[in-house]
Design a protein around this motif. Structure first.
Motif, short mmCIF file in Angstrom:
data_model
loop_
_atom_site.label_atom_id
_atom_site.label_comp_id
_atom_site.label_asym_id
_atom_site.label_seq_id
_atom_site.Cartn_x
_atom_site.Cartn_y
_atom_site.Cartn_z
N GLU A 168 0.84 -1.19 0.00
CA GLU A 168 0.00 0.00 0.00
C GLU A 168 0.88 1.24 0.00
OE1 GLU A 168 -3.79 0.84 2.60
OE2 GLU A 168 -2.01 1.57 3.68
N VAL A 169 0.48 2.26 -0.75
CA VAL A 169 1.15 3.55 -0.76
C VAL A 169 0.10 4.62 -0.46
CG1 VAL A 169 2.46 5.22 -2.11
CG2 VAL A 169 2.87 2.77 -2.44
N VAL A 170 0.42 5.49 0.49
CA VAL A 170 -0.52 6.56 0.89
C VAL A 170 0.21 7.89 0.81
CG1 VAL A 170 -1.97 7.49 2.72
CG2 VAL A 170 -1.78 5.01 2.42
N ILE A 171 -0.41 8.86 0.14
CA ILE A 171 0.10 10.24 0.10
C ILE A 171 -0.98 11.13 0.70
CG2 ILE A 171 0.94 12.12 -1.35
CD1 ILE A 171 1.71 10.01 -3.44
N LYS A 172 -0.61 11.94 1.70
CA LYS A 172 -1.63 12.77 2.34
C LYS A 172 -1.03 14.11 2.79
CE LYS A 172 -1.13 10.46 6.83
NZ LYS A 172 -1.85 9.71 7.89
N ASP A 173 -1.94 15.01 3.11
CA ASP A 173 -1.55 16.35 3.56
C ASP A 173 -0.53 16.96 2.62
OD1 ASP A 173 -3.18 15.89 5.77
OD2 ASP A 173 -1.53 15.04 6.95
N ALA A 174 -0.81 16.87 1.32
CA ALA A 174 0.17 17.22 0.29
C ALA A 174 -0.01 18.66 -0.18
CB ALA A 174 0.09 16.26 -0.89
N GLN A 175 0.16 19.61 0.70
CA GLN A 175 0.03 21.01 0.33
C GLN A 175 1.08 21.43 -0.69
OE1 GLN A 175 -2.58 22.88 1.22
NE2 GLN A 175 -3.31 20.99 2.19
N LEU A 176 2.24 20.77 -0.69
CA LEU A 176 3.28 21.10 -1.66
C LEU A 176 2.84 20.75 -3.09
CD1 LEU A 176 6.55 20.03 0.20
CD2 LEU A 176 5.76 22.35 -0.30
N ILE A 177 2.10 19.64 -3.23
CA ILE A 177 1.60 19.29 -4.56
C ILE A 177 0.60 20.34 -5.04
CG2 ILE A 177 0.20 17.62 -5.82
CD1 ILE A 177 1.56 15.42 -4.28
N LYS A 178 -0.26 20.77 -4.13
CA LYS A 178 -1.22 21.81 -4.52
C LYS A 178 -0.48 23.11 -4.87
CE LYS A 178 -5.48 24.09 -3.06
NZ LYS A 178 -6.50 24.23 -2.00
N GLU A 179 0.55 23.46 -4.10
CA GLU A 179 1.32 24.67 -4.40
C GLU A 179 1.98 24.56 -5.76
OE1 GLU A 179 5.48 26.78 -2.94
OE2 GLU A 179 4.30 25.69 -1.44
N ALA A 180 2.54 23.37 -6.07
CA ALA A 180 3.18 23.19 -7.37
C ALA A 180 2.18 23.34 -8.51
CB ALA A 180 3.85 21.82 -7.43
N LEU A 181 0.99 22.77 -8.32
CA LEU A 181 -0.04 22.89 -9.36
C LEU A 181 -0.48 24.34 -9.52
CD1 LEU A 181 -2.13 19.71 -8.48
CD2 LEU A 181 -0.82 20.07 -10.58
N GLU A 182 -0.65 25.05 -8.41
CA GLU A 182 -1.06 26.46 -8.49
C GLU A 182 0.01 27.29 -9.18
OE1 GLU A 182 -1.78 27.31 -4.42
OE2 GLU A 182 -3.89 26.70 -4.48
N ASN A 183 1.28 27.05 -8.85
CA ASN A 183 2.36 27.80 -9.49
C ASN A 183 2.45 27.46 -10.97
OD1 ASN A 183 3.05 29.03 -7.10
ND2 ASN A 183 4.63 27.52 -6.57
N GLY A 184 2.24 26.17 -11.29
CA GLY A 184 2.26 25.77 -12.70
C GLY A 184 1.15 26.41 -13.49
N ALA A 185 -0.04 26.47 -12.86
CA ALA A 185 -1.18 27.10 -13.53
C ALA A 185 -0.93 28.58 -13.76
CB ALA A 185 -2.44 26.89 -12.70
N GLN A 186 -0.37 29.25 -12.75
CA GLN A 186 -0.08 30.68 -12.89
C GLN A 186 0.92 30.94 -14.00
OE1 GLN A 186 1.45 32.45 -9.31
NE2 GLN A 186 1.23 34.54 -10.05
N LYS A 187 1.95 30.09 -14.06
CA LYS A 187 2.97 30.26 -15.10
C LYS A 187 2.38 30.00 -16.49
CE LYS A 187 7.63 28.82 -16.38
NZ LYS A 187 8.79 27.96 -16.05
N ALA A 188 1.46 29.03 -16.57
CA ALA A 188 0.85 28.71 -17.86
C ALA A 188 -0.26 29.68 -18.24
CB ALA A 188 0.30 27.28 -17.82
N GLY A 189 -0.71 30.49 -17.27
CA GLY A 189 -1.75 31.48 -17.55
C GLY A 189 -3.12 30.87 -17.71
N VAL A 190 -3.38 29.76 -16.98
CA VAL A 190 -4.68 29.10 -17.06
C VAL A 190 -5.20 28.93 -15.64
CG1 VAL A 190 -4.09 27.91 -19.20
CG2 VAL A 190 -3.65 26.79 -16.99
N SER A 191 -6.47 28.52 -15.52
CA SER A 191 -7.04 28.28 -14.21
C SER A 191 -6.47 26.99 -13.62
CB SER A 191 -8.56 28.16 -14.31
OG SER A 191 -8.91 26.96 -15.01
N LEU A 192 -6.65 26.84 -12.31
CA LEU A 192 -6.12 25.63 -11.64
C LEU A 192 -6.82 24.39 -12.18
CD1 LEU A 192 -4.41 24.26 -9.48
CD2 LEU A 192 -6.22 24.73 -7.82
N ASP A 193 -8.16 24.47 -12.36
CA ASP A 193 -8.88 23.30 -12.86
C ASP A 193 -8.39 22.90 -14.24
OD1 ASP A 193 -10.30 23.30 -10.54
OD2 ASP A 193 -12.17 24.11 -11.39
N ASP A 194 -8.20 23.89 -15.13
CA ASP A 194 -7.72 23.57 -16.48
C ASP A 194 -6.32 22.98 -16.44
OD1 ASP A 194 -10.08 24.46 -17.50
OD2 ASP A 194 -9.33 26.43 -18.12
#
Length: 702
Positions: free
Chosen positions: A599-625
């Motif tokens: 079993e592999v569990v990943i939790k409380d991953a605020q860094l992944i969310k931060e990376a996605l938000e930064n990636g979205a900002q750099k790409a100029g798109v919304s987080l969902d997109d």
């Protein structure tokens, strides 16, 4: 090695004289004369007194002098020197001559002088600029002088040593019998008043020291009940290489001593005999030692009247020093051959090493020390700043020639003094360590049937525990230290071959200033994250069950605090002992290895969310997109596996988890254990079937 005739092994007798800390005694003048003749026959240059007077049961000798020159040469190297002791006057009271010994009720000397001088000359052949070879001889000499006040010995038994009968084939070992005879003597008490010593050498170092008192109790038949010494004071001048600078070190040592000293185990090994006795020293204690260091010469910017550094050691204790099970017969046979100028051939070095026997140290405890640099010290091109440091103690338990019970070093702290950072270490512990005897290591090193890696695994030590805690480096550049580690703890047990089959490695609160290292920004596959001061926790447990032949990786954990936590557990079957015993030839044994689940569990991953938000900002798109885009990329990266139901579920889970990264779980639960070799084949030919074969599933917990 060849020795001058005057050096005929009566250094042993001289050692006996020193050991007794009292004068050779005989109240009958004829016995003294006989003893002097015996010493001269043995190689002493002088054994004589200026005058003698008897009053009642006391014989007084004036200026009783013993001197012994010695010389040893081998292959162009040499040691020459002399030993002498002079008693200004020596009172021998209550003398009795028995069949095999002399007895002195009391021996007393108000003042005696001891000198020991030697020169060591080493030679080497060099090639000059002209291409010619020449021999360069480098001498080193040292002089030691002792003045001893009020030497008193009670109930002294001195054996009548046998007539010296030299065996030309045994120029050294032939005198072991005399050592045996000498050790049959002893005394009930021997004391001295103040002992003053002076030392100097050819490199310019010198020292003066005093010992207030000494006391030796019940020294008989190779055993001593106690040795005690009073306060010691010394002053030493030490040149610093060729810098022209000289340090003066003033030292004071409190009282201390040893209890229950026994050299009979050594005598047994010296004679090639077995002995049930092992302990050389039962216990010992040493008082506080303080040092003050002065810039005596060459420290132009320092006030020579004030110390530049100070050290205080709080004392130490020892217990149960043992040496046993050896046989020195072959060693002394080699010494004889070297003395005669022959090459002492060693056909089997491992056997010779084994004959040195075994040792054990029950414990040595150091009570800690403090260090102070009181003024900046300029050494060559560097400067040691004014600073203070201390440690609370060191302890060593159960050290033998094949194992270590435990070693601990505690309470290290260095105050910040630029450019030296504040340094802290609460504890270093190494425990339950074992290794091969040196003789076995020598045998393995010469074994041509083994590969180098096989030798390395057989020689590898077993380490049960390593612990480091409370580590900190702080330059004071921010509100947090540059490096911090609360604890890292490694435990190992159940070794098979060179490998522990039960192991755990745990790290708690490892933190560092990433900005200073220039890596505060990290790039993940889907965006950057900022980690200016990461705090990391980690845990790893591995256990092999011999009966079940299973290998479990339990509670694997990696956490960046307030950033992400990943845990895992994996189980394998069909893991035979051979894999650990002979990993180089374990390929066939691995054919039976299986994957049982995990079993592999990943939790409380605020860094992944931060990376996605930064990636979205750099790409100029919304987080969902942006998450949708990354899901598409993830599908492409999975290749043939992307056609499986598991892949679709994994992409959906990623999209959900990216928006709210609480907990993502991947379970691997095959219906039955799957052979690793079958998984490898499936990955090569039908990778899309791997998730089904592994029983893989994925879900997100909100």
């Amino acid at each position: 090695m060849k020795k001058s005739p005057r050096s005929v092994s009566l250094g042993l007798v001289a050692a006996g004289i020193l050991f007794s800390t009292s004068a050779l005694a005989s109240p009958a003048l004829e016995s003294i004369d006989a003893l002097n003749n015996w010493l001269k026959t043995a190689g002493f240059e002088k054994a004589a007194y200026e005058s003698a007077e008897e009053k009642g049961d006391t014989l007084t000798l004036q200026n009783y002098t013993l001197s012994l020159p010695f010389s040893l040469n081998a292959d162009g190297d040499s040691i020459t020197g002399s030993f002498s002791i002079v008693y200004d006057s020596l009172d021998l009271k209550g003398f009795e001559k028995n069949t095999n010994s002399y007895f002195v009720k009391e021996a007393f000397s108000p003042l005696s002088h001891m000198d020991f001088n030697y020169t060591v000359s080493t030679s080497k052949t060099i090639v000059g600029k002209d291409g010619k070879t020449k021999t360069v001889v480098t001498p080193y000499s040292q002089k030691l002088k002792f003045t001893i006040e009020d030497t008193r010995t009670l109930d002294w038994v001195l054996p009548q040593l046998s007539e010296i009968k030299q065996d030309p084939a045994k120029p050294i070992s032939g005198y072991i019998s005399l050592v045996n005879e000498f050790m049959q003597g002893g005394y009930s008490l021997s004391t001295t008043g103040k002992i003053t010593s002076e030392q100097s050498d050819s490199l310019g170092a010198s020292s003066k020291a005093t010992v207030a008192t000494t006391k030796v109790t019940n020294a008989k038949d190779g055993m001593i009940e106690a040795i005690e010494y009073g306060k010691q004071i010394s002053s030493q001048l030490t040149p610093i290489g060729e810098s022209g600078k000289t340090l003066r070190i003033e030292a004071e040592l409190d009282t201390g001593g040893l209890k229950n000293i026994n050299i009979r185990p050594l005598l047994a090994m010296l004679n090639g005999q077995k002995s049930d006795e092992k302990t050389l020293v039962s216990s010992g204690a040493y008082g506080q030692i303080s040092y003050e260091i002065f810039g005596e010469k060459g420290f132009e910017t320092i006030d020579a009247g004030k110390p530049i550094a100070k050290v205080i050691s709080k004392g130490s204790e020892l217990r149960d020093i043992e040496w046993y099970g050896g046989n020195f017969t072959q060693l002394f046979s080699m010494v004889d051959q070297a003395y005669l100028g022959n090459d002492p051939k060693v056909e089997n070095p491992a056997d010779l090493i084994a004959q040195m026997g075994n040792f054990r140290i029950g414990s040595i405890k150091d009570k800690g020390a403090t260090f102070e640099v009181l003024q900046p010290i300029q050494l060559n091109k560097s400067t040691i700043p004014a600073l203070t440091a201390k440690y609370d103690g060191m302890a060593l338990e159960e050290l033998t020639n094949t194992s270590l019970g435990a070693f601990e070093f505690t309470g290290l702290h260095v105050n910040k003094a630029m450019p030296v950072p504040e340094i802290n270490l609460d504890k270093l512990r190494v425990a339950n360590v074992s290794w091969l005897p040196v003789s076995e290591i020598v045998k393995l090193a010469k074994d041509k049937t083994l590969s180098e890696s096989e030798k390395g695994m057989k020689m590898a030590p077993e380490i049960g525990e390593i612990l480091l805690s409370g580590i900190k480096f702080d330059m004071g550049l921010s509100d947090k230290p540059e490096f911090r580690l609360d604890e890292i703890h490694l435990t190992n047990s159940n070794y098979v071959g060179a490998f522990p089959t039960n192991m755990r490695l745990k790290t708690e609160h490892l933190a560092y200033n990433a900005m200073l290292l220039g890596n505060a920004q990290m790039r993940l596959p889907f965006g950057n994250i900022s980690l200016p001061y990461p705090v990391i926790n980690q845990d790893l447990q591995i256990k092999w069950d011999e009966a079940k032949q299973t290998l479990d990786l339990k509670n694997l954990m990696f956490e960046v605090e307030d950033g992400i936590m990943a845990t895992a557990k994996l189980s394998f079957g069909g893991i035979p002992k051979q894999i650990f015993e002979d990993p180089e030839n374990a390929q066939l044994a691995m054919m039976s290895a299986t994957f049982n689940g995990g079993e592999v569990v990943i939790k409380d991953a605020q860094l992944i969310k931060e990376a996605l938000e930064n990636g979205a900002q750099k790409a100029g798109v919304s987080l969902d997109d942006y998450i949708e885009q990354q899901g598409t990329i993830l599908t492409m990266l999975m290749g043939p596996i992307s056609k499986s139901e598991f892949a679709a579920n994994l992409v959906d889970a990623f999209k959900t988890f990216g928006k709210n990264p609480n907990e993502l779980v991947i379970e691997l639960a095959p219906e039955k254990p799957v052979a690793l070799i079958a998984l490898g084949a499936l990955a090569g030919m039908q990778p899309e079937k791997l998730p089904e074969e592994l029983g893989a599933s994925v879900f997100v917990k909100q």
